[in-house]
Design an enzyme around this catalytic site. Structure first.
Site, PDB file in Angstrom:
ATOM      1  N   PRO A 276       2.408 -42.896   6.624  1.00 39.21           N
ATOM      2  CA  PRO A 276       2.826 -41.980   5.559  1.00 39.21           C
ATOM      3  C   PRO A 276       2.366 -40.565   5.834  1.00 39.21           C
ATOM      4  O   PRO A 276       1.251 -40.338   6.310  1.00 39.21           O
ATOM      5  CB  PRO A 276       2.106 -42.543   4.329  1.00 39.21           C
ATOM      6  CG  PRO A 276       0.860 -43.163   4.887  1.00 39.21           C
ATOM      7  CD  PRO A 276       1.226 -43.683   6.257  1.00 39.21           C
ATOM      8  N   ARG A 278       4.275 -37.275   3.999  1.00 37.65           N
ATOM      9  CA  ARG A 278       4.610 -36.527   2.785  1.00 37.65           C
ATOM     10  C   ARG A 278       3.972 -37.112   1.519  1.00 37.65           C
ATOM     11  O   ARG A 278       3.455 -36.374   0.680  1.00 37.65           O
ATOM     12  CB  ARG A 278       6.131 -36.526   2.618  1.00 37.65           C
ATOM     13  CG  ARG A 278       6.646 -35.626   1.502  1.00 37.65           C
ATOM     14  CD  ARG A 278       8.132 -35.885   1.260  1.00 37.65           C
ATOM     15  NE  ARG A 278       8.921 -35.820   2.465  1.00 37.65           N
ATOM     16  CZ  ARG A 278       9.515 -34.717   2.939  1.00 37.65           C
ATOM     17  NH1 ARG A 278       9.437 -33.593   2.273  1.00 37.65           N
ATOM     18  NH2 ARG A 278      10.219 -34.758   4.052  1.00 37.65           N
ATOM     19  N   CYS A 346      14.115 -10.494   6.675  1.00 41.35           N
ATOM     20  CA  CYS A 346      15.469  -9.955   6.760  1.00 41.35           C
ATOM     21  C   CYS A 346      16.459 -11.037   7.156  1.00 41.35           C
ATOM     22  O   CYS A 346      16.962 -11.057   8.291  1.00 41.35           O
ATOM     23  CB  CYS A 346      15.490  -8.781   7.733  1.00 41.35           C
ATOM     24  SG  CYS A 346      14.366  -7.494   7.196  1.00 41.35           S
ATOM     25  N   GLU A 347      16.685 -11.958   6.250  1.00 41.42           N
ATOM     26  CA  GLU A 347      17.618 -13.066   6.423  1.00 41.42           C
ATOM     27  C   GLU A 347      18.149 -13.413   5.038  1.00 41.42           C
ATOM     28  O   GLU A 347      17.353 -13.527   4.088  1.00 41.42           O
ATOM     29  CB  GLU A 347      16.900 -14.328   6.952  1.00 41.42           C
ATOM     30  CG  GLU A 347      16.290 -14.217   8.318  1.00 41.42           C
ATOM     31  CD  GLU A 347      17.282 -14.496   9.444  1.00 41.42           C
ATOM     32  OE1 GLU A 347      18.375 -15.035   9.176  1.00 41.42           O
ATOM     33  OE2 GLU A 347      16.950 -14.145  10.577  1.00 41.42           O
TER      34      GLU A 347
END
Ligand SMILES: *Cc1c(COP(=O)(O)O)cnc(C)c1O
Length: 424
Positions: A276, A278, A346-347
């Site tokens: 495990p 997450r 900047c995206e």
């Protein structure tokens, strides 16, 4: 459950107010609750009570030394997917014989390091890897303990970028080829095949795929034994999902998951490894960020914060939802607005939330991005020359910086001027 709660109108991590940490370390920062980490580990261990289970924490979810060390201290093994993670696991005090090494691209150097360390098992993902492992182990006069990862061709019903057990995915060998590959392995010097491994994906919130996959896993074990292979352990992988929306009904938890494992693998007379990631760290961590500006666009309101996609890429990479809470409950007047929460990269893909109903925040307010403990800090980058955020761990009323904020000087110092560009 987790340990981020309001007290006197201020969001706390365990007993520590988050605005106090922000004042001392600045923003953005990740914050992990030690009590949540240990609680999740213990609940999971309890769920498997009576079964011979080794929990190998999948450290790619969060590889901070303090996080890995917390689980190792609880008795966990570790699942690593690179030589770097192996080194980190050992540095955090993991027992080598409780380390499993997964991943499709193990290099010669990584294999040699894992052999030297004396790990529990290599989860081999292909025939060429098996041949390479055999050659390296033989040359070093040793024998590599091996499990082969079986791809069960089961759809984990999760985001397409984190489903791993379909025939079209790069992971493992097709289950139909198991007998052939195990026979090949048995004929090779320098490898000893003792296990069967499987991992079908991540953020799995429906137990049916596990049910189908583990039925197949048990069937493979029986077939291989009938062929004369001594299988002493199975690795059931990781993948159990966590609730990202606190208002939604929670997904199946450790007990329901353990029941599926028990049903299919409980009477195989094997050690059961689970990996495990997450579920152990997801809601044990948050990302705290400060509002820089509130901008009213032509069609939208943008809450512009000092964390960005380089700090937490999950929203744009996986279309992930993270709940956002004001650190001071009084921040953000209750008058709800719909806004995008964005960073300074900047995206256009740089957002933490889109079209989110939120209180009306102002510059200077602190926001907590919830459930950011897994696949958060580990996926951060320095894009736009944004130094990596600080990481903090809280335990009761104590807290510690477990990774100092990177400085821009640190970043620049990693580059070198080519000799012909050096100032004369
Ligand atoms: C990523 C991974 C895990 C952990 O997955 P989670 O969804 O975080 O539990 C376990 N095993 C392997 C082989 C993995 O690649």
């Amino acid at each position: 459950m987790h340990h981020f709660q309001y007290r006197d109108g201020v969001l706390h991590a365990e007993d520590v107010p988050l605005d106090r940490i922000a004042a001392e370390v600045g923003t953005p920062f990740y914050c992990y609750a030690h009590a949540t980490l240990t609680r999740h580990y213990r609940v999971l261990r309890e769920a498997f009570a009576g079964l011979p289970v080794l929990i190998c924490y999948a450290m790619k979810a969060n590889s901070n030394q303090s996080v890995v060390r917390t689980f190792v201290t609880e008795g966990a093994g570790v699942d690593v997917v690179s030589g770097g993670e192996l080194q980190r696991a050992l540095a955090a005090g993991a027992a080598p014989d409780a380390i499993v090494f997964s991943g499709v691209a193990k290099s010669r150097t990584e294999i040699a390091a894992a052999l030297d360390a004396g790990i529990l098992t290599f989860n081999v993902e292909s025939e060429p890897e098996l041949e390479r492992l055999s050659a390296i182990a033989t040359a070093r006069g040793t024998v590599a303990p091996v499990s082969i990862r079986i791809n069960p061709d089961v759809d984990a019903r999760t985001h397409r970028k984190i489903t791993t057990g379909r025939a079209e995915n790069k992971f493992g060998i097709p289950y139909q080829k198991a007998r052939e590959v195990y026979a090949r392995a048995a004929s090779l010097p320098g490898v000893q095949v003792t296990g069967v491994a499987m991992h079908i994906g991540s953020q799995i919130t429906d137990l049916d795929p596990y049910d189908a996959a583990y039925a197949r896993l048990a069937e493979v074990v029986r077939t291989l034994r009938a062929d004369g292979h001594a299988i002493t352990h199975v690795d059931a992988g990781g993948g159990l999902g966590v609730p990202y929306r606190l208002d939604d009904p929670p997904p199946p938890g450790p007990n329901a998951y353990a029941a599926v494992v028990r049903r299919h693998l409980g009477d195989l007379d094997v050690t059961i490894l689970i990996e495990p990631g997450r579920v152990l760290v997801g809601n044990a961590g948050i990302l705290v960020t400060e509002v820089e500006y509130v901008k009213t666009g032509a069609d939208k309101t943008f809450i512009i914060v000092d964390a960005a996609m380089n700090d937490l890429i999950r929203p744009t990479l996986y279309d992930a939802h993270h709940d956002l809470l004001p650190v001071r409950a009084a921040d953000g007047s209750p008058e709800a607005i719909t806004a995008d929460v964005v960073g300074g990269v900047c995206e256009t893909g740089d957002y933490l939330a889109r079209d989110r109903a939120l209180p009306r925040f102002e510059a200077g307010d602190l926001l907590a991005v919830m459930t950011a403990g897994a696949y958060g800090a580990v996926q951060s980058s320095t894009y736009n020359t944004r130094p990596l955020a600080a990481e903090v761990m809280v335990r009761g009323d104590q807290w510690a910086v477990v990774r100092p904020r990177q400085s821009t000087d640190d970043l620049i110092a990693m580059d070198r001027l080519a000799p012909w560009l050096a100032p004369s």
